[in-house]
Design a protein around this motif. Structure first.
Motif, PDB file in Angstrom:
ATOM      1  N   ILE A 166       6.783 -47.201 -25.599  1.00 57.67           N
ATOM      2  CA  ILE A 166       7.767 -48.136 -26.158  1.00 57.67           C
ATOM      3  C   ILE A 166       7.319 -48.509 -27.565  1.00 57.67           C
ATOM      4  CG2 ILE A 166       8.925 -50.353 -25.838  1.00 57.67           C
ATOM      5  CD1 ILE A 166       7.951 -49.989 -22.785  1.00 57.67           C
ATOM      6  N   SER A 167       8.010 -47.957 -28.539  1.00 51.56           N
ATOM      7  CA  SER A 167       7.620 -48.199 -29.934  1.00 51.56           C
ATOM      8  C   SER A 167       8.079 -49.587 -30.390  1.00 51.56           C
ATOM      9  CB  SER A 167       8.252 -47.137 -30.830  1.00 51.56           C
ATOM     10  OG  SER A 167       9.659 -47.318 -30.834  1.00 51.56           O
ATOM     11  N   GLU A 168       7.524 -50.012 -31.528  1.00 52.60           N
ATOM     12  CA  GLU A 168       7.898 -51.302 -32.115  1.00 52.60           C
ATOM     13  C   GLU A 168       9.399 -51.304 -32.455  1.00 52.60           C
ATOM     14  OE1 GLU A 168       4.942 -52.426 -35.072  1.00 52.60           O
ATOM     15  OE2 GLU A 168       6.425 -53.789 -35.936  1.00 52.60           O
ATOM     16  N   GLU A 169       9.872 -50.172 -32.965  1.00 52.80           N
ATOM     17  CA  GLU A 169      11.295 -50.052 -33.308  1.00 52.80           C
ATOM     18  C   GLU A 169      12.163 -50.209 -32.071  1.00 52.80           C
ATOM     19  OE1 GLU A 169       9.028 -47.442 -34.277  1.00 52.80           O
ATOM     20  OE2 GLU A 169       8.687 -48.664 -36.061  1.00 52.80           O
ATOM     21  N   ALA A 170      11.727 -49.590 -30.981  1.00 50.02           N
ATOM     22  CA  ALA A 170      12.490 -49.671 -29.732  1.00 50.02           C
ATOM     23  C   ALA A 170      12.547 -51.112 -29.237  1.00 50.02           C
ATOM     24  CB  ALA A 170      11.862 -48.765 -28.676  1.00 50.02           C
ATOM     25  N   VAL A 171      11.436 -51.829 -29.357  1.00 50.73           N
ATOM     26  CA  VAL A 171      11.406 -53.232 -28.916  1.00 50.73           C
ATOM     27  C   VAL A 171      12.410 -54.046 -29.731  1.00 50.73           C
ATOM     28  CG1 VAL A 171       9.989 -55.326 -28.833  1.00 50.73           C
ATOM     29  CG2 VAL A 171       9.045 -53.161 -28.035  1.00 50.73           C
ATOM     30  N   LYS A 172      12.431 -53.830 -31.046  1.00 44.39           N
ATOM     31  CA  LYS A 172      13.369 -54.564 -31.915  1.00 44.39           C
ATOM     32  C   LYS A 172      14.823 -54.249 -31.538  1.00 44.39           C
ATOM     33  CE  LYS A 172      10.238 -54.917 -35.836  1.00 44.39           C
ATOM     34  NZ  LYS A 172       9.840 -54.292 -37.094  1.00 44.39           N
ATOM     35  N   LYS A 173      15.081 -52.972 -31.290  1.00 47.94           N
ATOM     36  CA  LYS A 173      16.430 -52.529 -30.914  1.00 47.94           C
ATOM     37  C   LYS A 173      16.869 -53.181 -29.594  1.00 47.94           C
ATOM     38  CE  LYS A 173      17.999 -47.880 -31.909  1.00 47.94           C
ATOM     39  NZ  LYS A 173      17.780 -46.489 -31.535  1.00 47.94           N
ATOM     40  N   PHE A 204       2.558 -49.133 -16.373  1.00 47.09           N
ATOM     41  CA  PHE A 204       3.276 -47.879 -16.592  1.00 47.09           C
ATOM     42  C   PHE A 204       4.351 -48.001 -17.669  1.00 47.09           C
ATOM     43  CE2 PHE A 204       1.345 -47.568 -12.456  1.00 47.09           C
ATOM     44  CZ  PHE A 204       0.736 -46.331 -12.544  1.00 47.09           C
ATOM     45  N   LEU A 205       4.251 -49.045 -18.480  1.00 44.95           N
ATOM     46  CA  LEU A 205       5.160 -49.210 -19.617  1.00 44.95           C
ATOM     47  C   LEU A 205       4.311 -49.304 -20.886  1.00 44.95           C
ATOM     48  CD1 LEU A 205       7.722 -51.798 -18.177  1.00 44.95           C
ATOM     49  CD2 LEU A 205       8.058 -49.339 -18.476  1.00 44.95           C
ATOM     50  N   PRO A 206       3.762 -48.184 -21.353  1.00 42.86           N
ATOM     51  CA  PRO A 206       2.869 -48.227 -22.508  1.00 42.86           C
ATOM     52  C   PRO A 206       3.578 -48.599 -23.809  1.00 42.86           C
ATOM     53  CG  PRO A 206       3.339 -45.958 -21.907  1.00 42.86           C
ATOM     54  CD  PRO A 206       3.966 -46.814 -20.854  1.00 42.86           C
ATOM     55  N   THR A 207       2.893 -49.388 -24.631  1.00 41.98           N
ATOM     56  CA  THR A 207       3.457 -49.769 -25.925  1.00 41.98           C
ATOM     57  C   THR A 207       2.753 -49.030 -27.072  1.00 41.98           C
ATOM     58  OG1 THR A 207       1.976 -51.672 -25.950  1.00 41.98           O
ATOM     59  CG2 THR A 207       4.222 -52.053 -25.165  1.00 41.98           C
ATOM     60  N   LYS A 208       1.929 -48.058 -26.692  1.00 35.43           N
ATOM     61  CA  LYS A 208       1.276 -47.219 -27.703  1.00 35.43           C
ATOM     62  C   LYS A 208       1.470 -45.770 -27.301  1.00 35.43           C
ATOM     63  CE  LYS A 208      -2.410 -50.508 -28.505  1.00 35.43           C
ATOM     64  NZ  LYS A 208      -3.747 -50.832 -28.055  1.00 35.43           N
ATOM     65  N   GLN A 209       1.407 -44.887 -28.279  1.00 35.14           N
ATOM     66  CA  GLN A 209       1.537 -43.459 -27.996  1.00 35.14           C
ATOM     67  C   GLN A 209       0.410 -43.017 -27.056  1.00 35.14           C
ATOM     68  OE1 GLN A 209       1.859 -41.077 -31.491  1.00 35.14           O
ATOM     69  NE2 GLN A 209       2.808 -39.399 -30.377  1.00 35.14           N
ATOM     70  N   GLN A 210       0.756 -42.213 -26.056  1.00 31.61           N
ATOM     71  CA  GLN A 210      -0.194 -41.778 -25.039  1.00 31.61           C
ATOM     72  C   GLN A 210      -0.763 -40.396 -25.335  1.00 31.61           C
ATOM     73  OE1 GLN A 210      -0.479 -44.128 -22.101  1.00 31.61           O
ATOM     74  NE2 GLN A 210       0.175 -45.010 -24.033  1.00 31.61           N
ATOM     75  N   GLY A 211      -1.895 -40.103 -24.657  1.00 31.29           N
ATOM     76  CA  GLY A 211      -2.455 -38.770 -24.745  1.00 31.29           C
ATOM     77  C   GLY A 211      -1.641 -37.802 -23.894  1.00 31.29           C
ATOM     78  N   LYS A 212      -1.959 -36.518 -24.021  1.00 31.15           N
ATOM     79  CA  LYS A 212      -1.268 -35.490 -23.236  1.00 31.15           C
ATOM     80  C   LYS A 212      -1.510 -35.724 -21.739  1.00 31.15           C
ATOM     81  CE  LYS A 212      -1.276 -30.497 -22.608  1.00 31.15           C
ATOM     82  NZ  LYS A 212      -2.154 -29.347 -22.704  1.00 31.15           N
ATOM     83  N   ASN A 213      -2.704 -36.181 -21.406  1.00 36.08           N
ATOM     84  CA  ASN A 213      -3.065 -36.462 -20.020  1.00 36.08           C
ATOM     85  C   ASN A 213      -3.348 -37.950 -19.867  1.00 36.08           C
ATOM     86  OD1 ASN A 213      -3.333 -33.618 -18.958  1.00 36.08           O
ATOM     87  ND2 ASN A 213      -4.653 -33.574 -20.753  1.00 36.08           N
ATOM     88  N   VAL A 214      -2.547 -38.603 -19.040  1.00 38.18           N
ATOM     89  CA  VAL A 214      -2.701 -40.043 -18.853  1.00 38.18           C
ATOM     90  C   VAL A 214      -3.305 -40.307 -17.476  1.00 38.18           C
ATOM     91  CG1 VAL A 214      -1.526 -42.271 -18.815  1.00 38.18           C
ATOM     92  CG2 VAL A 214      -0.721 -40.461 -20.350  1.00 38.18           C
ATOM     93  N   ILE A 215      -4.471 -40.964 -17.497  1.00 36.74           N
ATOM     94  CA  ILE A 215      -5.199 -41.259 -16.262  1.00 36.74           C
ATOM     95  C   ILE A 215      -5.090 -42.748 -15.960  1.00 36.74           C
ATOM     96  CG2 ILE A 215      -7.482 -41.308 -15.171  1.00 36.74           C
ATOM     97  CD1 ILE A 215      -8.218 -38.889 -16.956  1.00 36.74           C
ATOM     98  N   HIS A 216      -4.692 -43.064 -14.732  1.00 38.90           N
ATOM     99  CA  HIS A 216      -4.680 -44.445 -14.229  1.00 38.90           C
ATOM    100  C   HIS A 216      -5.612 -44.495 -13.024  1.00 38.90           C
ATOM    101  CE1 HIS A 216      -0.760 -44.696 -16.373  1.00 38.90           C
ATOM    102  NE2 HIS A 216      -1.089 -45.963 -16.496  1.00 38.90           N
ATOM    103  N   VAL A 217      -6.730 -45.188 -13.163  1.00 33.76           N
ATOM    104  CA  VAL A 217      -7.680 -45.309 -12.050  1.00 33.76           C
ATOM    105  C   VAL A 217      -7.392 -46.611 -11.301  1.00 33.76           C
ATOM    106  CG1 VAL A 217     -10.109 -45.417 -11.381  1.00 33.76           C
ATOM    107  CG2 VAL A 217      -9.430 -44.064 -13.373  1.00 33.76           C
ATOM    108  N   CYS A 218      -7.286 -46.498  -9.991  1.00 28.71           N
ATOM    109  CA  CYS A 218      -7.011 -47.684  -9.170  1.00 28.71           C
ATOM    110  C   CYS A 218      -8.248 -48.582  -9.117  1.00 28.71           C
ATOM    111  CB  CYS A 218      -6.612 -47.265  -7.764  1.00 28.71           C
ATOM    112  SG  CYS A 218      -6.378 -48.689  -6.680  1.00 28.71           S
ATOM    113  N   THR A 219      -8.028 -49.876  -9.370  1.00 27.47           N
ATOM    114  CA  THR A 219      -9.135 -50.836  -9.306  1.00 27.47           C
ATOM    115  C   THR A 219      -8.865 -51.925  -8.263  1.00 27.47           C
ATOM    116  OG1 THR A 219      -8.155 -52.062 -11.143  1.00 27.47           O
ATOM    117  CG2 THR A 219      -9.895 -50.474 -11.683  1.00 27.47           C
TER     118      THR A 219
END
Ligand code: FES
Length: 136
Positions: free
Chosen positions: A19-26, A47-62
């Motif tokens: 979710i880019s800054e532009e998208a938030v404004k829109k 699962f709603l990232p506000t920064k550009q992600q890598g090709k592989n996104v890892i979410h480790v359960c805590t």
């Protein structure tokens, strides 16, 4: 209204990967929800990232079951292997590393998601193999 906002945010993630800054404004203009309110919702969900992600996104359960089964140690291991800290994306944009709450694999803890796919009964050796596959 929150449900409608979540749908708009999920659409944006599906379209651009974050979710880019532009998208938030829109979205703010479209919904009359202040920018701060939109960020508040987006940053609440892992699962709603506000920064550009890598090709592989890892979410480790805590969550507790995974934490009892050493998921926090596995995060430290991943940070060392990927040379990034939790919440960061590698400079080469190959990996992003996040924590998440329970992903429904408690009976096979510790668990993580890699690009949305669950990996269970994790060990350092298993993670090394997974990372090797991603890099090849
Ligand atoms: S506690 Fe980790 S998958 Fe449920």
């Amino acid at each position: 209204m929150t449900e409608f906002l979540l749908e708009l945010l999920k659409k944006e993630v599906k379209k651009r990967g974050y979710i880019s800054e532009e998208a938030v404004k829109k979205i703010s203009k479209k919904t009359n929800i202040p920018v701060s309110g939109i960020y508040g919702v987006a940053t609440f969900y892992s699962f709603l990232p506000t920064k550009q992600q890598g090709k592989n996104v890892i979410h480790v359960c805590t969550s507790p079951t995974c934490a009892i089964h050493n998921s926090l140690d596995l995060i430290k291991f991943l940070e060392k292997e990927l040379k990034i800290k939790l919440g960061q994306t590698a400079k080469n944009k190959l990996f992003s590393l996040y924590e998440t709450s329970c992903i429904g694999c408690c009976d096979e803890a510790p668990a993580m998601l890699l690009n949305g796919k669950p990996y269970i009964k994790l060990t350092k050796e298993k993670i090394k193999k997974i990372l090797r596959k991603c890099k090849s």
